[in-house]
Design a protein around this motif. Sequence first.
Motif, PDB file in Angstrom:
ATOM      1  N   GLY A 194      32.794-119.437  24.647  1.00 31.06           N
ATOM      2  CA  GLY A 194      33.116-118.069  24.266  1.00 31.06           C
ATOM      3  C   GLY A 194      32.107-117.055  24.734  1.00 31.06           C
ATOM      4  N   SER A 195      31.183-117.435  25.590  1.00 29.30           N
ATOM      5  CA  SER A 195      30.165-116.533  26.150  1.00 29.30           C
ATOM      6  C   SER A 195      29.307-115.904  25.070  1.00 29.30           C
ATOM      7  CB  SER A 195      30.835-115.427  26.994  1.00 29.30           C
ATOM      8  OG  SER A 195      31.599-115.990  28.024  1.00 29.30           O
ATOM      9  N   TRP A 196      28.802-116.751  24.166  1.00 27.39           N
ATOM     10  CA  TRP A 196      27.912-116.166  23.160  1.00 27.39           C
ATOM     11  C   TRP A 196      26.741-117.082  22.793  1.00 27.39           C
ATOM     12  CZ3 TRP A 196      33.064-115.962  20.340  1.00 27.39           C
ATOM     13  CH2 TRP A 196      33.397-117.185  19.771  1.00 27.39           C
ATOM     14  N   ALA A 331      31.641-109.322  30.343  1.00 31.68           N
ATOM     15  CA  ALA A 331      30.768-109.519  29.185  1.00 31.68           C
ATOM     16  C   ALA A 331      29.335-109.233  29.612  1.00 31.68           C
ATOM     17  CB  ALA A 331      30.879-110.951  28.660  1.00 31.68           C
ATOM     18  N   TYR A 350      28.258-109.773  22.558  1.00 30.91           N
ATOM     19  CA  TYR A 350      28.959-110.898  23.165  1.00 30.91           C
ATOM     20  C   TYR A 350      29.989-111.444  22.187  1.00 30.91           C
ATOM     21  CZ  TYR A 350      25.178-110.880  26.591  1.00 30.91           C
ATOM     22  OH  TYR A 350      24.290-110.513  27.566  1.00 30.91           O
ATOM     23  N   GLY A 351      31.026-112.064  22.748  1.00 29.73           N
ATOM     24  CA  GLY A 351      31.984-112.782  21.911  1.00 29.73           C
ATOM     25  C   GLY A 351      33.065-111.931  21.284  1.00 29.73           C
ATOM     26  N   ARG A 353      36.121-108.756  21.866  1.00 23.45           N
ATOM     27  CA  ARG A 353      36.926-108.000  22.831  1.00 23.45           C
ATOM     28  C   ARG A 353      36.488-106.537  22.831  1.00 23.45           C
ATOM     29  NH1 ARG A 353      41.062-111.206  24.454  1.00 23.45           N
ATOM     30  NH2 ARG A 353      41.724-112.901  23.057  1.00 23.45           N
ATOM     31  N   ASN A 354      36.827-105.844  23.923  1.00 27.35           N
ATOM     32  CA  ASN A 354      36.323-104.469  24.055  1.00 27.35           C
ATOM     33  C   ASN A 354      36.920-103.502  23.043  1.00 27.35           C
ATOM     34  OD1 ASN A 354      38.879-104.304  25.099  1.00 27.35           O
ATOM     35  ND2 ASN A 354      38.262-103.684  27.156  1.00 27.35           N
ATOM     36  N   HIS A 405      41.538-111.501  15.784  1.00 25.94           N
ATOM     37  CA  HIS A 405      42.127-111.143  17.079  1.00 25.94           C
ATOM     38  C   HIS A 405      41.172-110.331  17.945  1.00 25.94           C
ATOM     39  CE1 HIS A 405      43.087-107.665  14.487  1.00 25.94           C
ATOM     40  NE2 HIS A 405      43.084-106.945  15.599  1.00 25.94           N
ATOM     41  N   HIS A 406      40.040-109.918  17.389  1.00 27.36           N
ATOM     42  CA  HIS A 406      39.023-109.229  18.180  1.00 27.36           C
ATOM     43  C   HIS A 406      37.927-110.173  18.668  1.00 27.36           C
ATOM     44  CE1 HIS A 406      39.896-104.922  16.502  1.00 27.36           C
ATOM     45  NE2 HIS A 406      40.732-105.279  17.466  1.00 27.36           N
ATOM     46  N   MET A 408      36.608-113.264  20.846  1.00 28.01           N
ATOM     47  CA  MET A 408      36.993-113.950  22.074  1.00 28.01           C
ATOM     48  C   MET A 408      37.236-115.428  21.779  1.00 28.01           C
ATOM     49  SD  MET A 408      37.049-111.826  24.636  1.00 28.01           S
ATOM     50  CE  MET A 408      36.720-112.742  26.141  1.00 28.01           C
ATOM     51  N   LYS A 411      37.170-120.042  26.241  1.00 35.44           N
ATOM     52  CA  LYS A 411      37.724-119.707  27.536  1.00 35.44           C
ATOM     53  C   LYS A 411      38.055-120.952  28.334  1.00 35.44           C
ATOM     54  CE  LYS A 411      35.277-115.351  28.097  1.00 35.44           C
ATOM     55  NZ  LYS A 411      34.439-114.571  28.975  1.00 35.44           N
TER      56      LYS A 411
END
Length: 424
Positions: A194-196, A331, A350-351, A353-354, A405-406, A408, A411
């Motif tokens: 999850g890129s965190w 990210a 991180y982790g 959504r925008n 839902h916000h 990430m 992946k």
Amino acid sequence: MDLASTHRQASAERCTVPHHNRPPAPHSIPSPRLPAPISILLAEVAPAFSCSRRIIAHRKTPQQRAVYEFLRGKILDVFPDYHKEAEDHLSKAVKLNPSLVDAWLCLGNCIWKKGDLASAMNCFSLALSKGADKKILCQLSMLERSMAQGSEGQAQLVEESIKHAKEAVMLDIRDGNSWYNLGNAYLTSFFVSGSWDHMKLHHSVKAYQNAEKDETTKCNPDLYYNCATADKYLENYERALRGFEAAALKDPGLGADTEVQKIISLLDKLDGAMKGQLRSKRLASSVSSLSEVNIKSSHKKATIGILSEGLNKTVAVLGKVVLLIRHDNIAPMYYLTCDLDQSYFILSVYGLRNEAIKEGDRVALLDPYYRILDISWKEQRYQFKSIRVDFPEQILVNEKAPPPHHVMPFKTVPRQRTFIHAQD
């Protein structure tokens, strides 16, 4: 080779953050690494091949025929594309002599090229059953990362990849290729998770640094590209710039110079946001409302001025999001933020959504990771304060935890050419 393999082979693999650092591209099946240049390989196997032909002419024992079939298959498999005749010869070799480990390895690589990953794994596993071997462990590690693409069990596959990469390193701690493979495994894991989880990046950088100690590996431009990628996501921007520049000098075709420009563009934007801050009465009034925020936790409220560099446990910094800073990467998300003392800093998240954080939102940053960034590059100097939020659990937005839902999700593993360059 590794998931990240090679800019030099269009069909070869390139391992996940992620042809270069862009959002994940559609999945493709990476091929195992190309063997040495054909001329070198032929020079290596020609004497043995010639000898084996003479032996076969006199005594056709199964072991001798197996060597002959293996060498024929190995020569035919030097090309990047799948070659059925190569598979046929290699299959004969392992049938004639199931203990011929190199033949199992070559057969696995050959079958990998045609996309039959399960059969390739079976070949590598059978080779390992004959005894531990660092080359086979590295290939298996890379194959597991390839199999993770689009798989429901991708996280487990990548963890298995790390496990086998570690085993390869333990067999020879001075082998740069094994360290390099381990670095790619950790870097892939960072994106899959999850890129965190930045500890994955720290492990990755350490492995790459060990790989660089090996004279045969330090010439690999992909090593510098991948290490620079990890440094970029650790926000070690100056080291990342040096790494990408080194990769570009060693191989201009990697596109590492584009990554240099992306980082400079990002730093210009962050620096511009800090210098363009407006301390209006309206902002002061808006920030003053932070004092009324109740974070409902045991964390002690703090301003950025009292933080220590690094992780600040049991502390919560309250801030007002002033500006979303748009940039080229997926990210992290960057925000110009102001605390109760009207001190500005860059917030990287991180982790999430925008859409999770908007301009004007109030944020509570729990256990913030604080740094004063001071970056010098080509007569340019960038200085600003920064807080990094690694996990969604570390942030409250308008006194609420980010909704699911916000956050990430895990992946899929990007194609190697998307994030990791690897030439093993």
